[in-house]
Design a protein around this motif. Structure first.
Motif, PDB file in Angstrom:
ATOM      1  N   SER A  54      47.451 -73.987  93.575  1.00 50.16           N
ATOM      2  CA  SER A  54      47.137 -73.481  92.235  1.00 50.16           C
ATOM      3  C   SER A  54      47.404 -74.533  91.167  1.00 50.16           C
ATOM      4  CB  SER A  54      47.924 -72.207  91.942  1.00 50.16           C
ATOM      5  OG  SER A  54      49.300 -72.487  91.862  1.00 50.16           O
ATOM      6  N   ILE A  55      48.420 -75.364  91.360  1.00 53.82           N
ATOM      7  CA  ILE A  55      48.684 -76.445  90.409  1.00 53.82           C
ATOM      8  C   ILE A  55      47.569 -77.484  90.478  1.00 53.82           C
ATOM      9  CG2 ILE A  55      50.222 -78.390  89.931  1.00 53.82           C
ATOM     10  CD1 ILE A  55      52.554 -76.575  90.769  1.00 53.82           C
ATOM     11  N   ALA A  56      47.128 -77.793  91.694  1.00 48.02           N
ATOM     12  CA  ALA A  56      46.093 -78.809  91.850  1.00 48.02           C
ATOM     13  C   ALA A  56      44.749 -78.334  91.316  1.00 48.02           C
ATOM     14  CB  ALA A  56      45.960 -79.187  93.321  1.00 48.02           C
ATOM     15  N   MET A  57      44.483 -77.035  91.374  1.00 51.64           N
ATOM     16  CA  MET A  57      43.210 -76.525  90.857  1.00 51.64           C
ATOM     17  C   MET A  57      43.081 -76.758  89.355  1.00 51.64           C
ATOM     18  SD  MET A  57      42.239 -72.939  92.496  1.00 51.64           S
ATOM     19  CE  MET A  57      42.952 -72.491  94.042  1.00 51.64           C
ATOM     20  N   GLU A  58      44.192 -76.702  88.663  1.00 51.44           N
ATOM     21  CA  GLU A  58      44.165 -76.853  87.217  1.00 51.44           C
ATOM     22  C   GLU A  58      44.090 -78.307  86.776  1.00 51.44           C
ATOM     23  OE1 GLU A  58      47.607 -74.845  85.803  1.00 51.44           O
ATOM     24  OE2 GLU A  58      46.959 -72.903  86.566  1.00 51.44           O
ATOM     25  N   SER A  59      44.413 -79.240  87.652  1.00 53.89           N
ATOM     26  CA  SER A  59      44.453 -80.642  87.279  1.00 53.89           C
ATOM     27  C   SER A  59      43.319 -81.407  87.964  1.00 53.89           C
ATOM     28  CB  SER A  59      45.800 -81.241  87.679  1.00 53.89           C
ATOM     29  OG  SER A  59      45.788 -82.625  87.484  1.00 53.89           O
ATOM     30  N   PRO A  60      42.396 -81.939  87.202  1.00 54.15           N
ATOM     31  CA  PRO A  60      41.309 -82.684  87.834  1.00 54.15           C
ATOM     32  C   PRO A  60      41.774 -83.993  88.470  1.00 54.15           C
ATOM     33  CG  PRO A  60      41.061 -82.695  85.439  1.00 54.15           C
ATOM     34  CD  PRO A  60      42.229 -81.809  85.758  1.00 54.15           C
ATOM     35  N   ALA A  61      42.883 -84.540  88.014  1.00 53.71           N
ATOM     36  CA  ALA A  61      43.379 -85.790  88.589  1.00 53.71           C
ATOM     37  C   ALA A  61      44.132 -85.542  89.896  1.00 53.71           C
ATOM     38  CB  ALA A  61      44.294 -86.495  87.593  1.00 53.71           C
ATOM     39  N   LEU A  62      44.852 -84.418  89.986  1.00 55.44           N
ATOM     40  CA  LEU A  62      45.647 -84.139  91.181  1.00 55.44           C
ATOM     41  C   LEU A  62      44.854 -83.482  92.294  1.00 55.44           C
ATOM     42  CD1 LEU A  62      49.019 -82.789  89.775  1.00 55.44           C
ATOM     43  CD2 LEU A  62      48.610 -84.952  90.915  1.00 55.44           C
ATOM     44  N   ALA A  63      43.788 -82.793  91.956  1.00 55.43           N
ATOM     45  CA  ALA A  63      43.054 -82.022  92.960  1.00 55.43           C
ATOM     46  C   ALA A  63      42.584 -82.857  94.148  1.00 55.43           C
ATOM     47  CB  ALA A  63      41.886 -81.294  92.313  1.00 55.43           C
ATOM     48  N   PRO A  64      41.925 -83.995  93.960  1.00 54.34           N
ATOM     49  CA  PRO A  64      41.480 -84.757  95.127  1.00 54.34           C
ATOM     50  C   PRO A  64      42.629 -85.278  95.984  1.00 54.34           C
ATOM     51  CG  PRO A  64      40.396 -85.547  93.142  1.00 54.34           C
ATOM     52  CD  PRO A  64      41.452 -84.589  92.720  1.00 54.34           C
ATOM     53  N   ILE A  65      43.704 -85.673  95.330  1.00 53.24           N
ATOM     54  CA  ILE A  65      44.853 -86.210  96.080  1.00 53.24           C
ATOM     55  C   ILE A  65      45.520 -85.110  96.897  1.00 53.24           C
ATOM     56  CG2 ILE A  65      47.125 -87.273  95.834  1.00 53.24           C
ATOM     57  CD1 ILE A  65      46.049 -88.553  93.224  1.00 53.24           C
ATOM     58  N   VAL A  66      45.791 -83.991  96.269  1.00 54.15           N
ATOM     59  CA  VAL A  66      46.496 -82.908  96.957  1.00 54.15           C
ATOM     60  C   VAL A  66      45.653 -82.321  98.066  1.00 54.15           C
ATOM     61  CG1 VAL A  66      47.411 -80.575  96.651  1.00 54.15           C
ATOM     62  CG2 VAL A  66      47.969 -82.361  95.013  1.00 54.15           C
ATOM     63  N   TYR A  67      44.382 -82.116  97.825  1.00 48.48           N
ATOM     64  CA  TYR A  67      43.551 -81.507  98.856  1.00 48.48           C
ATOM     65  C   TYR A  67      43.361 -82.432 100.048  1.00 48.48           C
ATOM     66  CZ  TYR A  67      42.712 -77.523  95.934  1.00 48.48           C
ATOM     67  OH  TYR A  67      42.881 -76.400  95.180  1.00 48.48           O
ATOM     68  N   ARG A  68      43.340 -83.725  99.843  1.00 51.45           N
ATOM     69  CA  ARG A  68      43.289 -84.648 100.982  1.00 51.45           C
ATOM     70  C   ARG A  68      44.577 -84.579 101.785  1.00 51.45           C
ATOM     71  NH1 ARG A  68      41.090 -89.569  97.772  1.00 51.45           N
ATOM     72  NH2 ARG A  68      38.944 -88.932  97.556  1.00 51.45           N
TER      73      ARG A  68
END
Length: 63
Positions: A40-54
């Motif tokens: 949920s934190i990564a969904m809100e952040s466009p910078a963190l989303a690719p890193i966290v989901y990988r």
């Protein structure tokens, strides 16, 4: 002295194993809630989303 050592060692081992067995059902729920929070934190952040989901896909995808 040896009897006291064996008694204390036996009691502490029993308490340790009891604590592990008591917490064993809780651990998967804690990991699942941590993963949901991170997601949920990564969904809100466009910078963190690719890193966290990988990281989640590589680490948690062993199914």
């Amino acid at each position: 002295m040896l009897r006291r050592y064996l008694l204390v060692n036996g009691i502490s081992t029993a308490v340790l194993y009891g604590a592990i067995l008591a917490l064993a059902p809780v651990v998967p729920h804690v990991l699942m809630s941590a993963r949901e929070t991170l997601s949920s934190i990564a969904m809100e952040s466009p910078a963190l989303a690719p890193i966290v989901y990988r990281i989640v896909i590589v680490q948690g995808g062993g199914g």
